[in-house]
Scaffold this motif. Sequence first.
Motif, PDB file in Angstrom:
ATOM      1  N   LEU A 127       0.518  -1.137   0.447  1.00 44.63           N
ATOM      2  CA  LEU A 127       0.233   0.151   0.545  1.00 44.63           C
ATOM      3  C   LEU A 127       1.365   1.315   0.221  1.00 44.63           C
ATOM      4  N   VAL A 128       2.142   0.827   0.815  1.00 41.95           N
ATOM      5  CA  VAL A 128       2.861   2.459   0.739  1.00 41.95           C
ATOM      6  C   VAL A 128       3.654   2.762  -0.786  1.00 41.95           C
ATOM      7  N   GLN A 129       4.173   1.697  -1.137  1.00 40.41           N
ATOM      8  CA  GLN A 129       4.819   1.666  -2.411  1.00 40.41           C
ATOM      9  C   GLN A 129       3.743   2.312  -3.258  1.00 40.41           C
ATOM     10  N   ARG A 130       2.604   2.346  -3.455  1.00 37.56           N
ATOM     11  CA  ARG A 130       1.170   2.216  -4.316  1.00 37.56           C
ATOM     12  C   ARG A 130       1.075   3.928  -4.516  1.00 37.56           C
ATOM     13  N   VAL A 131       1.175   4.540  -3.068  1.00 35.46           N
ATOM     14  CA  VAL A 131       1.677   5.977  -2.394  1.00 35.46           C
ATOM     15  C   VAL A 131       2.311   7.006  -3.156  1.00 35.46           C
ATOM     16  N   LYS A 132       3.352   6.145  -2.663  1.00 33.59           N
ATOM     17  CA  LYS A 132       4.244   6.250  -3.419  1.00 33.59           C
ATOM     18  C   LYS A 132       4.613   6.757  -4.967  1.00 33.59           C
ATOM     19  N   GLU A 196       3.044   4.624 -14.060  1.00 31.56           N
ATOM     20  CA  GLU A 196       1.332   4.461 -14.269  1.00 31.56           C
ATOM     21  C   GLU A 196       1.835   2.704 -14.903  1.00 31.56           C
ATOM     22  N   ARG A 197       2.494   2.055 -15.199  1.00 31.00           N
ATOM     23  CA  ARG A 197       2.289   1.002 -15.864  1.00 31.00           C
ATOM     24  C   ARG A 197       2.914  -0.131 -13.748  1.00 31.00           C
ATOM     25  N   GLN A 198       3.854   0.467 -13.552  1.00 28.04           N
ATOM     26  CA  GLN A 198       4.089  -0.333 -12.088  1.00 28.04           C
ATOM     27  C   GLN A 198       2.959  -0.126 -11.162  1.00 28.04           C
ATOM     28  N   CYS A 199       2.181   0.890 -10.915  1.00 26.39           N
ATOM     29  CA  CYS A 199       0.975   0.761 -10.249  1.00 26.39           C
ATOM     30  C   CYS A 199      -0.284   0.063 -10.016  1.00 26.39           C
ATOM     31  N   ILE A 200       0.370  -1.360 -11.938  1.00 27.36           N
ATOM     32  CA  ILE A 200      -1.129  -2.365 -11.879  1.00 27.36           C
ATOM     33  C   ILE A 200      -1.009  -3.494 -11.187  1.00 27.36           C
ATOM     34  N   PRO A 201       0.414  -4.107 -10.733  1.00 26.30           N
ATOM     35  CA  PRO A 201       0.680  -5.203 -10.166  1.00 26.30           C
ATOM     36  C   PRO A 201       0.760  -4.850  -8.714  1.00 26.30           C
ATOM     37  N   LEU A 202       0.893  -3.653  -7.919  1.00 27.65           N
ATOM     38  CA  LEU A 202       0.799  -3.306  -6.627  1.00 27.65           C
ATOM     39  C   LEU A 202      -0.693  -3.436  -6.730  1.00 27.65           C
ATOM     40  N   GLU A 203      -1.660  -2.806  -7.136  1.00 25.96           N
ATOM     41  CA  GLU A 203      -2.817  -2.357  -7.626  1.00 25.96           C
ATOM     42  C   GLU A 203      -3.955  -4.049  -7.511  1.00 25.96           C
ATOM     43  N   ASP A 204      -3.542  -4.896  -7.829  1.00 24.81           N
ATOM     44  CA  ASP A 204      -3.847  -5.648  -8.500  1.00 24.81           C
ATOM     45  C   ASP A 204      -3.619  -7.305  -7.378  1.00 24.81           C
ATOM     46  N   SER A 205      -3.051  -6.781  -6.032  1.00 21.81           N
ATOM     47  CA  SER A 205      -1.839  -7.263  -4.854  1.00 21.81           C
ATOM     48  C   SER A 205      -3.150  -7.026  -3.731  1.00 21.81           C
ATOM     49  N   VAL A 206      -3.192  -5.420  -4.292  1.00 20.91           N
ATOM     50  CA  VAL A 206      -4.006  -4.888  -2.808  1.00 20.91           C
ATOM     51  C   VAL A 206      -5.555  -5.240  -2.890  1.00 20.91           C
ATOM     52  N   ARG A 207      -5.888  -5.207  -4.271  1.00 15.21           N
ATOM     53  CA  ARG A 207      -7.090  -5.869  -4.345  1.00 15.21           C
ATOM     54  C   ARG A 207      -7.352  -7.128  -3.898  1.00 15.21           C
ATOM     55  N   GLU A 208      -6.341  -8.345  -3.663  1.00 13.10           N
ATOM     56  CA  GLU A 208      -6.752  -9.831  -3.886  1.00 13.10           C
ATOM     57  C   GLU A 208      -7.042  -9.542  -2.407  1.00 13.10           C
ATOM     58  N   ASN A 209      -5.823  -8.975  -1.573  1.00 16.83           N
ATOM     59  CA  ASN A 209      -6.127  -8.792  -0.510  1.00 16.83           C
ATOM     60  C   ASN A 209      -7.212  -8.251   0.360  1.00 16.83           C
ATOM     61  N   ALA A 210      -8.106  -7.658  -0.614  1.00 16.94           N
ATOM     62  CA  ALA A 210      -8.827  -6.462   0.123  1.00 16.94           C
ATOM     63  C   ALA A 210     -10.585  -7.720  -0.083  1.00 16.94           C
ATOM     64  N   ARG A 211     -10.070  -8.598  -0.965  1.00 14.86           N
ATOM     65  CA  ARG A 211     -11.133  -9.636  -0.884  1.00 14.86           C
ATOM     66  C   ARG A 211     -11.383 -10.508  -0.011  1.00 14.86           C
ATOM     67  N   VAL A 212     -10.256 -11.364   0.557  1.00 13.79           N
ATOM     68  CA  VAL A 212     -10.611 -12.043   1.816  1.00 13.79           C
ATOM     69  C   VAL A 212     -10.134 -11.009   3.235  1.00 13.79           C
ATOM     70  N   SER A 213     -10.882  -9.521   3.252  1.00 18.17           N
ATOM     71  CA  SER A 213      -9.971  -9.133   4.876  1.00 18.17           C
ATOM     72  C   SER A 213     -12.026  -8.510   5.278  1.00 18.17           C
ATOM     73  N   ASP A 214     -11.997  -9.095   6.421  1.00 17.57           N
ATOM     74  CA  ASP A 214     -13.263  -9.002   6.494  1.00 17.57           C
ATOM     75  C   ASP A 214     -13.139  -7.215   7.476  1.00 17.57           C
ATOM     76  N   ASP A 215     -12.669  -6.745   7.609  1.00 14.47           N
ATOM     77  CA  ASP A 215     -11.695  -5.493   8.138  1.00 14.47           C
ATOM     78  C   ASP A 215     -11.935  -4.279   6.385  1.00 14.47           C
ATOM     79  N   VAL A 216     -11.493  -4.945   5.859  1.00 19.39           N
ATOM     80  CA  VAL A 216     -11.916  -3.869   4.202  1.00 19.39           C
ATOM     81  C   VAL A 216     -12.535  -3.532   3.526  1.00 19.39           C
ATOM     82  N   ARG A 217     -13.646  -5.159   3.750  1.00 22.14           N
ATOM     83  CA  ARG A 217     -14.916  -5.205   3.305  1.00 22.14           C
ATOM     84  C   ARG A 217     -15.868  -4.459   3.853  1.00 22.14           C
ATOM     85  N   LEU A 218     -15.848  -4.324   5.472  1.00 22.82           N
ATOM     86  CA  LEU A 218     -16.456  -3.684   6.077  1.00 22.82           C
ATOM     87  C   LEU A 218     -16.018  -2.460   6.603  1.00 22.82           C
TER      88      LEU A 218
END
Length: 335
Positions: A127-132, A196-218
């Motif tokens: 997440l921090v890498q995506r912010v930077k 911008e291309r570097q953002c794509i794999p980071l966002e894919d990983s963040v999206r994947e983690n979000a699917r399995v996190s109850d707090d994120v979905r909340l």
Amino acid sequence: MNSIIAGIDLGDRESLTTVLSPIGDVADRFSFSMNEEGYAFFASRVPKDARIAFESTIMAYPISRALRTHGYNDITVAHPKTLTWIVRSKKKNDRVDSLKIAKLHMAGMLPESHLLSRDEQIVRDLLVQRVKLGVEIGRLKNSLIGYLKREDIYNSLPKTKDNFSVRRRRAIHSLRFDDKRDLILRTMMDRLEFLERQCIPLEDSVRENARVSDDVRLLMSITGVDYYLASLLSSFIGDVERFPSDDHLASFFGIVPTSRDSADVKRRGKMTKDGSSIARWALSVMVDTVMQHNAPIREHYQSVKKRTGSGKLAHVSTMRKLTRMLYHMLKTKQH
């Protein structure tokens, strides 16, 4: 407590340990290297039931993992900002620092810091890498706009809401100066598209983690909050149970006022800005987003702004209100 205390002053290559007996006397003092051989040497000198304490630095993670591997369970990591204030002294060296850490820990006065688990650390780093990357992309876009305006061709580009829409990008790529400016502009555009291309794999990983996190979905149940913003805030909050109240969570974000009380005189100043600036930025963005969809939050902002005459104070107050909302959502597991 009737136990041995070990205070460690951490270094990149070598650290110094001061061991206190249960009555507070210095029982041992030694240095050890910050590698597996040094950790084994530490384990041979310090009992496994000892209470270990050290400051939260970049080396806190590897030594914490290593000591737990060697059987140490009572490990306290001191908050560096508060600890710096406590141990401030005219005489400062590794021996003094390790001794003070040990004595403060024995007295129960060591300000604790929270270390992430390996999995939590990986999620946070993504997440921090995506912010930077987002910050770098924003700066580069501003540089490009400034360059195009300076060369007096910005206004000739297609009129679109997005400064870097597909139409505009095509127009920029088709520009020709027939001199070295073509190389400058092409280099800037290539760098932008690379980031911008570097953002794509980071966002894919963040999206994947979000699917399995109850707090994120909340948190995503709040209208206007997407998986990225919810993941960022959830990463910094972690287990909400570690905060006794929403006031503690607000203090963690650094959005509570500084306090300078003396006797019956109470003084309040600007917000402390303790904690992560990225977490405060995410909370600030969430306020701006949620206000567009949530009438009570918007009304609170407008009420404070009208009362104080300050949009900045109203924004901070709304951040505080939203923090209470987030805390109780995560605490009660309610949308």
